[in-house]
Design a protein around this motif. Structure first.
Motif, PDB file in Angstrom:
ATOM      1  N   GLY A   1      79.393  26.808 -44.000  1.00 42.56           N
ATOM      2  CA  GLY A   1      79.551  27.826 -45.027  1.00 42.56           C
ATOM      3  C   GLY A   1      78.953  29.175 -44.685  1.00 42.56           C
ATOM      4  N   ILE A   2      78.682  29.395 -43.398  1.00 43.48           N
ATOM      5  CA  ILE A   2      78.100  30.686 -43.020  1.00 43.48           C
ATOM      6  C   ILE A   2      79.224  31.677 -42.712  1.00 43.48           C
ATOM      7  N   ALA A   3      79.222  32.790 -43.429  1.00 43.75           N
ATOM      8  CA  ALA A   3      80.325  33.743 -43.316  1.00 43.75           C
ATOM      9  C   ALA A   3      80.039  34.766 -42.218  1.00 43.75           C
ATOM     10  N   GLU A   4      81.102  35.467 -41.819  1.00 44.69           N
ATOM     11  CA  GLU A   4      80.928  36.591 -40.900  1.00 44.69           C
ATOM     12  C   GLU A   4      80.203  37.719 -41.639  1.00 44.69           C
ATOM     13  N   PRO A   5      79.443  38.606 -40.973  1.00 49.04           N
ATOM     14  CA  PRO A   5      79.218  38.619 -39.520  1.00 49.04           C
ATOM     15  C   PRO A   5      78.074  37.716 -39.077  1.00 49.04           C
ATOM     16  N   ALA A   6      77.355  37.111 -40.058  1.00 49.13           N
ATOM     17  CA  ALA A   6      76.196  36.284 -39.710  1.00 49.13           C
ATOM     18  C   ALA A   6      76.610  35.154 -38.769  1.00 49.13           C
ATOM     19  N   CYS A   7      77.802  34.637 -38.994  1.00 55.54           N
ATOM     20  CA  CYS A   7      78.296  33.498 -38.216  1.00 55.54           C
ATOM     21  C   CYS A   7      78.311  33.822 -36.723  1.00 55.54           C
ATOM     22  N   THR A   8      78.954  34.931 -36.359  1.00 53.42           N
ATOM     23  CA  THR A   8      79.042  35.299 -34.952  1.00 53.42           C
ATOM     24  C   THR A   8      77.665  35.640 -34.391  1.00 53.42           C
ATOM     25  N   GLU A   9      76.860  36.316 -35.204  1.00 53.55           N
ATOM     26  CA  GLU A   9      75.503  36.685 -34.763  1.00 53.55           C
ATOM     27  C   GLU A   9      74.688  35.449 -34.409  1.00 53.55           C
ATOM     28  N   GLN A  10      74.672  34.493 -35.341  1.00 53.10           N
ATOM     29  CA  GLN A  10      73.901  33.265 -35.104  1.00 53.10           C
ATOM     30  C   GLN A  10      74.442  32.496 -33.915  1.00 53.10           C
ATOM     31  N   ALA A  11      75.764  32.512 -33.759  1.00 56.57           N
ATOM     32  CA  ALA A  11      76.372  31.789 -32.640  1.00 56.57           C
ATOM     33  C   ALA A  11      75.899  32.403 -31.324  1.00 56.57           C
ATOM     34  N   HIS A  12      75.896  33.733 -31.261  1.00 60.90           N
ATOM     35  CA  HIS A  12      75.443  34.395 -30.038  1.00 60.90           C
ATOM     36  C   HIS A  12      73.979  34.077 -29.756  1.00 60.90           C
ATOM     37  N   ARG A  13      73.171  34.052 -30.812  1.00 57.40           N
ATOM     38  CA  ARG A  13      71.759  33.762 -30.623  1.00 57.40           C
ATOM     39  C   ARG A  13      71.578  32.355 -30.046  1.00 57.40           C
ATOM     40  N   ALA A  14      72.329  31.400 -30.581  1.00 59.82           N
ATOM     41  CA  ALA A  14      72.214  30.015 -30.098  1.00 59.82           C
ATOM     42  C   ALA A  14      72.652  29.921 -28.639  1.00 59.82           C
ATOM     43  N   LEU A  15      73.720  30.660 -28.301  1.00 57.43           N
ATOM     44  CA  LEU A  15      74.206  30.622 -26.920  1.00 57.43           C
ATOM     45  C   LEU A  15      73.163  31.215 -25.976  1.00 57.43           C
ATOM     46  N   THR A  16      72.542  32.307 -26.406  1.00 58.99           N
ATOM     47  CA  THR A  16      71.504  32.924 -25.585  1.00 58.99           C
ATOM     48  C   THR A  16      70.358  31.937 -25.369  1.00 58.99           C
ATOM     49  N   ALA A  17      69.952  31.279 -26.450  1.00 59.61           N
ATOM     50  CA  ALA A  17      68.849  30.326 -26.355  1.00 59.61           C
ATOM     51  C   ALA A  17      69.180  29.200 -25.383  1.00 59.61           C
ATOM     52  N   CYS A  18      70.453  28.840 -25.294  1.00 61.26           N
ATOM     53  CA  CYS A  18      70.850  27.745 -24.411  1.00 61.26           C
ATOM     54  C   CYS A  18      71.366  28.275 -23.080  1.00 61.26           C
ATOM     55  N   ASN A  19      71.128  29.567 -22.832  1.00 57.93           N
ATOM     56  CA  ASN A  19      71.485  30.167 -21.561  1.00 57.93           C
ATOM     57  C   ASN A  19      72.990  30.079 -21.270  1.00 57.93           C
ATOM     58  N   LEU A  20      73.794  30.294 -22.316  1.00 55.75           N
ATOM     59  CA  LEU A  20      75.245  30.189 -22.155  1.00 55.75           C
ATOM     60  C   LEU A  20      75.961  31.486 -22.514  1.00 55.75           C
ATOM     61  N   SER A  21      75.183  32.570 -22.757  1.00 56.66           N
ATOM     62  CA  SER A  21      75.859  33.769 -23.281  1.00 56.66           C
ATOM     63  C   SER A  21      76.889  34.323 -22.294  1.00 56.66           C
ATOM     64  N   ALA A  22      76.672  34.079 -20.998  1.00 59.28           N
ATOM     65  CA  ALA A  22      77.635  34.588 -20.013  1.00 59.28           C
ATOM     66  C   ALA A  22      78.986  33.895 -20.145  1.00 59.28           C
ATOM     67  N   THR A  23      78.994  32.679 -20.717  1.00 64.72           N
ATOM     68  CA  THR A  23      80.249  31.922 -20.785  1.00 64.72           C
ATOM     69  C   THR A  23      80.915  32.023 -22.149  1.00 64.72           C
ATOM     70  N   ALA A  24      80.379  32.880 -23.029  1.00 67.17           N
ATOM     71  CA  ALA A  24      80.821  32.892 -24.433  1.00 67.17           C
ATOM     72  C   ALA A  24      82.333  32.904 -24.596  1.00 67.17           C
TER      73      ALA A  24
END
Lengths: 277, 227, 239
Positions: free
Chosen positions: C105-128
């Motif tokens: 139930g998380i709406a944009e733009p928070a959704c994309t923001e949080q997703a990017h943060r999680a990817l960064t934390a898991c060292n995957l932002s380059a593969t987004a």
């Protein structure tokens, strides 16, 4: 990806809208549905006749071509405005039931007995009954429409005149194909068999192979066409006015002349004989 | 044969009209059948309802519905004397769309069910742990299996455009109005013009090939990206 | 559901399983399970194949229910379950994470923001923007962790997350599990890798034949396992 799916969506919706839209921008013109026989359609008469009828009356005619039995049934259910067929007995029954208003004679053509060019049954001549007797005596392959069409009814009538009944006897040489005129001719061509055909379909038929006309010109072979307006009292949506206008044109001097003018390879196919009122 | 091909190549306007009507009717039927068949197939793939087994059996069996039977039923429905007579759809493209839709909806639903079931297996536990509703599952899986489902839709389209029995009965093969490629082929065969019929048949096969080839290429390209 | 308010000195129980059995087709996959998982713990479930480890995790997640006994656990939205084979969607890496967030139930733009943060934390932002299924095995498992992490679960259940991975990829995933745990998420992990259990576990639950035969602090368990089954299992490692 998104762009592609958008494109697909737009295309598909355009297609679907297109299909549901009226088929012609000219739909404002009155359009009637005429139910007729495959033999009439396949003879090419309508392709020649209808544009002239439309020019004269302003009525666009859609022809549904079926076997005579089904043609009358379509009319009986109210799915056509006018029926145009060649089976007098069935047509009179149709009128008696109240399904149609009045049967009007329009024209006739004739049937021919077609068969192998070397005529193995020695059936050639001017007498259809004698011809069929020879076919029976020689057990020559014979293809029957077997579809309760006007042509099939005529064929059975001629066998009866000859006091023969190969259909009921289930003779091996007598092939009941349950098919339209064209398919029956294709079958006969493939089997090198005899078959009763209307002249119109025969003349426009292209896959003749070894077949040719064996019997023709017998008065008994004449085939009367009638036209009937579907009864608007029974089916209120019937376009009675436009239908009647089309029928009136068919029996008018102009309509009759048009029918007489249709030729294939210089041969006239239909002979107008409407009774002037 | 040569004459027939040159006739085809000349781009005869009647022929174009017939081909366009074939495409239009069958594409519309495919779109409508997809709107019904895909959710139905997805539902059948996911439900634990007691109706599931009977519905799957009926769907699988109706993949083999003979077109003439469908044609006959739709004819009786649409006839002026039938329950849907007032629509005035008999002997119109709308009626043909209806017949083809009935013919291919079971095919699309049955194939979609299998496809979606296969896509669901590796995701089932995860979906459950996400607490997805039935609708969320259906929508996610429809999107997940989109490439395979595109092929399913093509199978439906192929069957629709190639069938003759139903459109002949319901459309009436009216020149300039409901005459499509298959009914034209049947008519030309009746007239004994076998070369023209054959040429039209080849044109039909070519069209179906082009549509399928295009879709297959698209699918392959997309799947490569999704490795 | 358990209430998060308890005595300040007592740990909050996230999962309470009492005398629970799971019976499928007449076969007991789990019997008489008593287990409590408290906030902040790092529990490793060990046991042979077929001992019931995965079933226990699914029970904690409440995606299966006990045939007998009782289960109290968090709502599905407060926990995440990840698998040996990451269940990834045919979408981009970023869209995989956004998918679970939008389900929550998380709406944009928070959704994309949080997703990017999680990817960064898991060292995957380059593969987004790559397709998820085109990633390597280790990256795929990290993505499934990123998906779990993005939802900030209180409880993370991981079913043999490194079983299919090469040593370096395994180390990356372990590091992430540690990081998730150190941020306060409670971790329950199954594994066949005893060394991994030593590195990650505060507490060991040892299953044998669908029953918990040992449930002790990790330090004690590895020094002196009580049960014969556990002793044999640990000996296997030194072979």
């Amino acid at each position: 990806m998104k762009r592609i799916s958008n494109l697909v969506a737009v295309t598909l919706s355009a297609i679907s809208l297109g299909a549901l839209a009226p088929t012609s921008v000219l739909a404002q013109e009155p359009t009637i549905t005429v139910s007729s026989t495959t033999s009439t359609e396949q003879s090419g008469l309508f392709g020649y006749l209808l544009p002239q009828a439309q020019k004269a009356t302003g009525i666009a005619v859609k022809v549904v071509a079926l076997g005579t039995g089904q043609t009358l049934d379509v009319g009986r259910r109210g799915d056509a405005d006018v029926v145009f067929v060649h089976d007098q007995v069935a047509e009179e029954k149709f009128i008696a039931e109240g399904a149609g208003v009045e049967r009007i004679a329009v024209m006739y053509n004739d049937f021919v007995l077609v068969g192998p060019s070397d005529d193995p049954a020695k059936a050639a001549g001017k007498d259809i009954v004698a011809g069929l007797k020879s076919v029976y005596a020689n057990k020559a392959a014979f293809v029957s429409r077997g579809d309760k069409s006007g042509t099939h009814a005529a064929e059975l009538r001629y066998w009866k005149m000859a006091s023969l009944d190969p259909a009921t006897e289930k003779q091996a040489w007598y092939r009941d194909t349950g098919s339209g005129m064209g398919p029956a001719l294709n079958t006969a061509a493939a089997m090198n068999a005899y078959v009763l055909a209307d002249r119109g379909t025969w003349l426009s038929f292209k896959n003749r192979q070894n077949l040719k006309i064996i019997v023709e010109g017998d008065v008994k072979l004449f085939n009367q066409y009638g036209v009937i307006l579907v009864n608007p009292k029974k089916h209120p949506h019937v376009k009675a006015e436009a239908g009647q206008k089309f029928i009136n044109w068919l029996v008018s001097a102009e309509g009759q002349a048009t029918i007489a003018g249709y030729k294939i390879g210089g041969e006239q196919l239909f002979f107008p004989n409407a009774v002037k009122k | 044969m040569a004459a027939a091909s040159s006739l085809l190549l000349a781009g005869d306007s009647t022929l174009l009209e017939i081909t366009a009507l074939s495409l239009r009717v069958s594409a519309t039927a495919t779109v409508i059948a997809a709107l019904i068949g895909l959710p139905l197939g997805a539902w059948a793939a996911l439900t634990s309802s007691r109706l599931r087994t009977p519905i799957v059996v009926v769907l699988n069996a109706s993949m083999g519905l003979p077109p003439v039977v469908v044609g006959l039923i739709v004819y009786l429905l649409l006839s002026r004397s039938g329950p849907m007579g007032p629509l005035g759809w008999l002997f119109t493209p709308a009626g043909m769309v209806m017949a083809q839709t009935i013919l291919i909806t079971p095919i699309i639903a049955a194939l979609a069910r299998q496809t979606i079931e296969d896509a669901h297996v590796p995701l089932r536990d995860w979906f459950t742990s996400l607490g997805l509703s039935a609708w969320q599952r259906i929508l996610t899986l429809l999107f997940e299996a989109r490439f395979s489902l595109a092929v399913v839709l093509l199978a439906g389209f192929g069957r629709a455009i190639a069938e003759v029995g139903a459109v002949m009965m319901v459309g009436g093969n009216i020149a300039g109005s409901t005459r499509v490629m298959t009914t034209t082929i049947a008519l030309e065969t009746s007239k004994g013009d076998l070369p023209l019929a054959l040429a039209l048949g080849l044109l039909l096969v070519t069209l179906v090939l082009i549509v399928n080839g295009f879709a297959q290429t698209l699918k392959a390209r997309m799947e490569r990206r999704h490795a | 559901m358990l209430e998060a308010k308890a005595h300040p000195n007592l740990p909050v129980a996230l999962v309470k399983i009492h005398r629970a059995s799971v019976i499928v087709d007449g076969k007991a996959l789990l019997s008489e399970i008593d287990l409590t998982i408290s906030e902040g713990e790092s529990v490793v479930v060990l046991g042979a194949n077929g001992a019931g480890k995965s079933t226990l995790l699914k029970l904690c997640n409440a995606i299966i229910s006990p045939s007998l006994g009782s289960l109290q656990t968090l709502s599905l939205h407060e926990q995440s379950l990840i698998f040996q084979r990451p269940a990834l969607l045919r979408r981009t890496v970023l869209d995989n994470v956004r998918y679970v967030l939008s389900i929550r139930g998380i709406a944009e733009p928070a959704c994309t923001e949080q997703a990017h943060r999680a990817l960064t934390a898991c060292n995957l932002s380059a593969t987004a923007n790559q397709q998820a299924r085109s990633l390597s095995g280790g990256e795929q498992q990290r993505l499934s962790l990123a998906r779990a992490w993005a939802c900030k679960p209180r409880l993370l259940l991981a079913d043999e997350p490194t079983a299919n991975l090469a040593p370096t990829a395994m180390r990356d995933v372990e590091a992430l599990l540690k990081a998730v745990q150190s941020e306060g998420t409670t971790l329950v992990l199954t594994t066949h890798n005893v060394a991994q259990a030593r590195r990650l576990a505060h507490r060991i639950v040892f299953l044998d034949g669908g029953m918990i035969v040992e449930d002790r602090p990790a330090a004690e368990f590895f020094v002196s396992p009580h049960s014969a089954a556990a002793r044999i299992y640990l000996e296997g490692e030194s072979l």
